[in-house]
Design a protein around this motif. Sequence first.
Motif, PDB file in Angstrom:
ATOM      1  N   GLN A  87       0.923  -1.330  -0.049  1.00  0.00           N
ATOM      2  CA  GLN A  87       0.042   0.080  -0.180  1.00  0.00           C
ATOM      3  C   GLN A  87       0.952   1.347  -0.018  1.00  0.00           C
ATOM      4  O   GLN A  87       0.645   2.331  -0.692  1.00  0.00           O
ATOM      5  N   CYS A  90       2.333   1.799  -3.311  1.00  0.00           N
ATOM      6  CA  CYS A  90       1.341   2.547  -4.461  1.00  0.00           C
ATOM      7  C   CYS A  90       1.289   3.920  -4.166  1.00  0.00           C
ATOM      8  O   CYS A  90       1.327   4.602  -5.022  1.00  0.00           O
ATOM      9  N   LEU A  91       1.031   4.432  -2.740  1.00  0.00           N
ATOM     10  CA  LEU A  91       1.057   5.654  -2.577  1.00  0.00           C
ATOM     11  C   LEU A  91       2.035   6.399  -2.662  1.00  0.00           C
ATOM     12  O   LEU A  91       1.854   7.568  -3.234  1.00  0.00           O
ATOM     13  N   SER A  94       2.214   7.000  -6.554  1.00  0.00           N
ATOM     14  CA  SER A  94       1.478   8.039  -6.756  1.00  0.00           C
ATOM     15  C   SER A  94       1.532   9.598  -6.462  1.00  0.00           C
ATOM     16  O   SER A  94       1.743  10.388  -7.097  1.00  0.00           O
ATOM     17  N   HIS A  95       2.015   9.655  -5.085  1.00  0.00           N
ATOM     18  CA  HIS A  95       2.206  10.910  -4.557  1.00  0.00           C
ATOM     19  C   HIS A  95       3.318  11.610  -5.001  1.00  0.00           C
ATOM     20  O   HIS A  95       3.561  12.756  -5.394  1.00  0.00           O
ATOM     21  N   ALA A 105      -6.424  11.426  -4.751  1.00  0.00           N
ATOM     22  CA  ALA A 105      -5.347  10.681  -5.327  1.00  0.00           C
ATOM     23  C   ALA A 105      -4.546  10.092  -4.233  1.00  0.00           C
ATOM     24  O   ALA A 105      -4.451   8.495  -4.538  1.00  0.00           O
ATOM     25  N   ASP A 106      -4.561  10.457  -3.101  1.00  0.00           N
ATOM     26  CA  ASP A 106      -3.694   9.620  -2.164  1.00  0.00           C
ATOM     27  C   ASP A 106      -4.581   8.394  -1.547  1.00  0.00           C
ATOM     28  O   ASP A 106      -4.307   7.473  -1.314  1.00  0.00           O
ATOM     29  N   SER A 109      -4.891   5.770  -4.568  1.00  0.00           N
ATOM     30  CA  SER A 109      -3.784   4.887  -4.356  1.00  0.00           C
ATOM     31  C   SER A 109      -3.305   4.244  -3.632  1.00  0.00           C
ATOM     32  O   SER A 109      -3.032   3.149  -3.400  1.00  0.00           O
ATOM     33  N   GLY A 110      -3.458   4.706  -2.281  1.00  0.00           N
ATOM     34  CA  GLY A 110      -3.312   3.995  -0.984  1.00  0.00           C
ATOM     35  C   GLY A 110      -4.371   3.180  -0.411  1.00  0.00           C
ATOM     36  O   GLY A 110      -4.309   1.861  -0.079  1.00  0.00           O
ATOM     37  N   ILE A 113      -6.146   1.109  -4.879  1.00  0.00           N
ATOM     38  CA  ILE A 113      -5.372  -0.083  -5.380  1.00  0.00           C
ATOM     39  C   ILE A 113      -4.591  -0.550  -4.703  1.00  0.00           C
ATOM     40  O   ILE A 113      -4.462  -1.851  -4.687  1.00  0.00           O
ATOM     41  N   GLY A 114      -3.696   0.073  -3.782  1.00  0.00           N
ATOM     42  CA  GLY A 114      -2.817  -0.391  -2.890  1.00  0.00           C
ATOM     43  C   GLY A 114      -3.578  -1.535  -1.939  1.00  0.00           C
ATOM     44  O   GLY A 114      -2.853  -2.584  -1.786  1.00  0.00           O
TER      45      GLY A 114
END
Length: 142
Positions: A87, A90-91, A94-95, A105-106, A109-110, A113-114
């Motif tokens: 996780q 992924c974060l 992305s970030h 978005a955070d 992604s976290g 997806i994560g």
Amino acid sequence: MVTPRRGELLGFATAGLLAYATDLALFSYLRGPAACDPITAKSLSFAAGCTVAYAGNALGPYRHTRPRGLRPYTVFVAVNLAGALVQLFCLTVSHYGLGLTSQRADTVSGAGIGMALATVLRFWGIRTLVFRDEGRVGSWTG
């Protein structure tokens, strides 16, 4: 290979959903009103979610196993830390890598997806390494 039974998957999913809700709510609060940075927020929300997940699995689908001592909890935490690293990766990508720095978005992604990728890893690890008593395999009918 022993395949998971429907009841086991349902119990794991229920515990996971409660843990996910805890993780997401705390992460959203920490990133929003509390104004924490994304890595601190995810780390703290992970710890809360991990505790909920262990209790849910130990009292739910794997309640018939008889793990002894601290080993099951230690391995559970290790499996969940591996999931948390997925996780956080992924974060971080992305970030910091893609420059997608909004709270939305955070969260995607976290916590989206994560979390999805980490859930696959966690199910395998929890089932295989933590709650693997011989009494569980093929005996829990759900």
